[in-house]
Design an enzyme around this catalytic site. Structure first.
Site, PDB file in Angstrom:
ATOM      1  N   ASP A 173      -7.095 -17.990 -43.197  1.00 48.04           N
ATOM      2  CA  ASP A 173      -5.887 -18.769 -43.024  1.00 48.04           C
ATOM      3  C   ASP A 173      -5.425 -18.109 -44.351  1.00 48.04           C
ATOM      4  O   ASP A 173      -5.409 -17.058 -45.090  1.00 48.04           O
ATOM      5  CB  ASP A 173      -6.343 -20.407 -43.433  1.00 48.04           C
ATOM      6  CG  ASP A 173      -7.514 -20.086 -44.694  1.00 48.04           C
ATOM      7  OD1 ASP A 173      -6.716 -19.355 -45.661  1.00 48.04           O
ATOM      8  OD2 ASP A 173      -8.168 -20.923 -44.636  1.00 48.04           O
ATOM      9  N   TYR A 174      -3.981 -18.073 -44.642  1.00 48.67           N
ATOM     10  CA  TYR A 174      -2.552 -18.498 -45.550  1.00 48.67           C
ATOM     11  C   TYR A 174      -3.251 -18.160 -46.665  1.00 48.67           C
ATOM     12  O   TYR A 174      -2.874 -16.667 -47.259  1.00 48.67           O
ATOM     13  CB  TYR A 174      -1.638 -19.547 -45.505  1.00 48.67           C
ATOM     14  CG  TYR A 174      -0.344 -18.849 -46.152  1.00 48.67           C
ATOM     15  CD1 TYR A 174       0.365 -18.552 -45.593  1.00 48.67           C
ATOM     16  CD2 TYR A 174      -0.479 -19.402 -47.153  1.00 48.67           C
ATOM     17  CE1 TYR A 174       1.780 -18.156 -45.864  1.00 48.67           C
ATOM     18  CE2 TYR A 174       1.108 -18.889 -47.363  1.00 48.67           C
ATOM     19  CZ  TYR A 174       2.177 -18.222 -47.177  1.00 48.67           C
ATOM     20  OH  TYR A 174       3.275 -17.877 -47.954  1.00 48.67           O
TER      21      TYR A 174
END
Length: 243
Positions: free
Chosen positions: A102-103
């Site tokens: 994820d980011y």
């Protein structure tokens, strides 16, 4: 003979599900004819076009990236954010990430244009281990760690058993460092697991994928996998044993 959607996915054009949608929308041609039947099979001698572009057999490439935080694990982003593919401006092949981070998560991620290789490494049935190091809020109890090891119930089902180790803790700062090894790859799984047992993740890094590590790399740096490493990963996925 292979199913058409599988050939498109292995060429790195789209996922199998997206390829199926493209076929149904009439965006795919085989030997010059539009094909909408999902059961269609093609051979290596057939000419396949997707949105007017002929599938070419690219040289397969395999890259290991130390993904920094603040980068999207995708080829493109509709919000204009930087993606992992943007970190490979010199690579001519259409590479895509194997799975995702994820980011806000940093660490090891693979990129390739080999769809079959990606499938083998990401499908849960192949049980490829991935090790993360998490900084969490609080000092996890033994019971909380056991819960993570046994599996916890998330909104999309119970997680598979995991290996968990408390690496360090600081009672004054109220935080701990925990290593966790899982073989699933659900969206934000590790963060959700810790949240479920009451110790939210403050920082997360994937340290290891199967036998691969980040040794010698800084955030944003990458290297190509050796032929031997690619072979080892294939053997591991097929047999569960490192060749």
């Amino acid at each position: 003979m292979e199913r058409l959607q599988k050939v498109i996915a292995y060429a790195g054009i789209a996922s199998r599900r997206k390829a199926e949608e493209m076929i149904k929308q009439g965006l795919v041609k085989v030997n010059g004819q539009v094909v909408r039947e999902l059961g269609t099979k093609v051979s290596p001698s057939d000419t396949v076009e997707v949105e007017g572009v002929k599938l070419e057999k690219e040289r397969k490439v395999y890259h290991l990236l130390y993904k920094p935080r603040g980068i999207i694990s995708a080829v493109t982003d509709d919000k204009g954010r930087k993606t992992v593919a943007d970190l490979f401006p010199e690579v001519e092949q259409r590479i895509f990430p194997v799975g995702r981070l994820d980011y806000e998560t940093s660490g090891l991620i693979l990129l390739t244009n080999d769809g079959e290789f990606s499938y083998q490494l990401t499908h849960p049935k192949f049980k490829i281990d991935k090790t993360y190091v998490a900084r969490v809020k609080g000092i996890p109890t033994r019971e909380a760690l056991r819960q993570l090891e046994r599996g916890v119930m998330l909104e999309d089902g119970k997680t598979a058993p995991a290996r968990v180790r408390l690496m360090s803790s600081d009672s004054k700062l109220g935080k701990s460092i925990v290593a966790i090894t899982i073989h699933e790859g659900r969206n934000r799984q590790v963060r959700r697991m810790f949240e479920t047992v009451g110790y939210p993740v403050q920082k997360l890094k994937r340290e290891q994928f199967a036998f691969l590590t980040l040794h010698g790399l800084n955030a944003g740096e990458s290297r190509e996998l050796s032929h031997h490493e690619v072979k080892q990963l294939r053997v591991l996925a097929e047999t569960g044993i490192i060749g």
